[in-house]
Design a protein around this motif. Structure first.
Motif, short mmCIF file in Angstrom:
data_model
loop_
_atom_site.label_atom_id
_atom_site.label_comp_id
_atom_site.label_asym_id
_atom_site.label_seq_id
_atom_site.Cartn_x
_atom_site.Cartn_y
_atom_site.Cartn_z
N ALA A 145 19.93 24.78 42.35
CA ALA A 145 20.21 26.19 42.84
C ALA A 145 21.35 25.95 44.21
CB ALA A 145 19.00 26.47 43.87
N ASN A 146 22.04 26.97 44.53
CA ASN A 146 23.22 27.06 45.30
C ASN A 146 22.59 27.79 46.38
OD1 ASN A 146 24.94 25.45 43.81
ND2 ASN A 146 25.63 27.41 42.89
N VAL A 147 22.81 27.25 47.64
CA VAL A 147 22.41 27.82 49.00
C VAL A 147 23.68 28.14 49.77
CG1 VAL A 147 20.93 27.65 50.79
CG2 VAL A 147 20.14 26.68 48.98
N TYR A 148 23.90 29.27 49.82
CA TYR A 148 25.31 29.76 50.80
C TYR A 148 24.94 30.01 52.13
CZ TYR A 148 27.34 29.90 46.12
OH TYR A 148 27.91 29.67 44.82
N GLU A 201 26.27 18.78 50.22
CA GLU A 201 27.10 19.72 50.82
C GLU A 201 28.32 19.99 50.18
OE1 GLU A 201 27.54 22.28 53.87
OE2 GLU A 201 25.61 20.95 53.76
N ASN A 202 28.76 21.30 49.91
CA ASN A 202 30.12 21.34 49.44
C ASN A 202 30.76 22.43 50.41
OD1 ASN A 202 32.35 22.42 47.99
ND2 ASN A 202 31.10 22.49 46.06
N PRO A 203 31.57 21.90 51.40
CA PRO A 203 32.19 22.58 52.38
C PRO A 203 33.18 23.24 52.01
CG PRO A 203 32.82 20.19 52.58
CD PRO A 203 31.86 20.33 51.62
N LEU A 204 33.98 23.15 50.75
CA LEU A 204 35.01 24.19 50.32
C LEU A 204 34.28 25.36 49.89
CD1 LEU A 204 37.88 24.09 49.42
CD2 LEU A 204 37.18 23.23 47.18
#
Length: 103
Positions: free
Chosen positions: A70-73, A10-13
């Motif tokens: 992959a990045n999931v926004y 998780e990347n909250p920023l």
């Protein structure tokens, strides 16, 4: 093609999840297309494929195993702010060439 999510961070920023995945193809299959992988990751993560961006994929030589990231926004708008343009182009369907007007 069988996809397995290996890591999720998780990347909250940046309001996204950074996902590591592994794909196992059959013995006669080739490396899957980026758009197919994008749809498969979206199904695994239970989100729409408009918020998934495959950053990289690498098939190990001599095997049928592909590793990737992959990045999931959270939203498509957030993805437009963060993802570079070349990654967004790679993850969109190819544009059909415009037909020349016949004179």
């Amino acid at each position: 093609m069988e996809i397995k999510i290996v890591t999720t961070k998780e990347n909250p920023l940046l309001k996204r999840k950074e996902v590591g995945f592994t794909i196992v193809q059959g013995p006669k299959e080739k490396t899957p297309q980026r758009l197919d992988v994008k749809r498969a990751v979206a199904i695994e993560m239970k989100v729409s494929d408009g918020v998934v961006f495959v950053k990289r994929m690498h098939t190990k030589t001599g095997t049928q195993i592909t590793n990737g990231e992959a990045n999931v926004y959270q939203t498509a708008e957030q993805a437009k702010l963060v993802e570079p343009e070349y990654i967004r182009k790679r993850n969109s369907p190819p544009e059909k060439p415009k037909e020349e007007a016949k004179a």
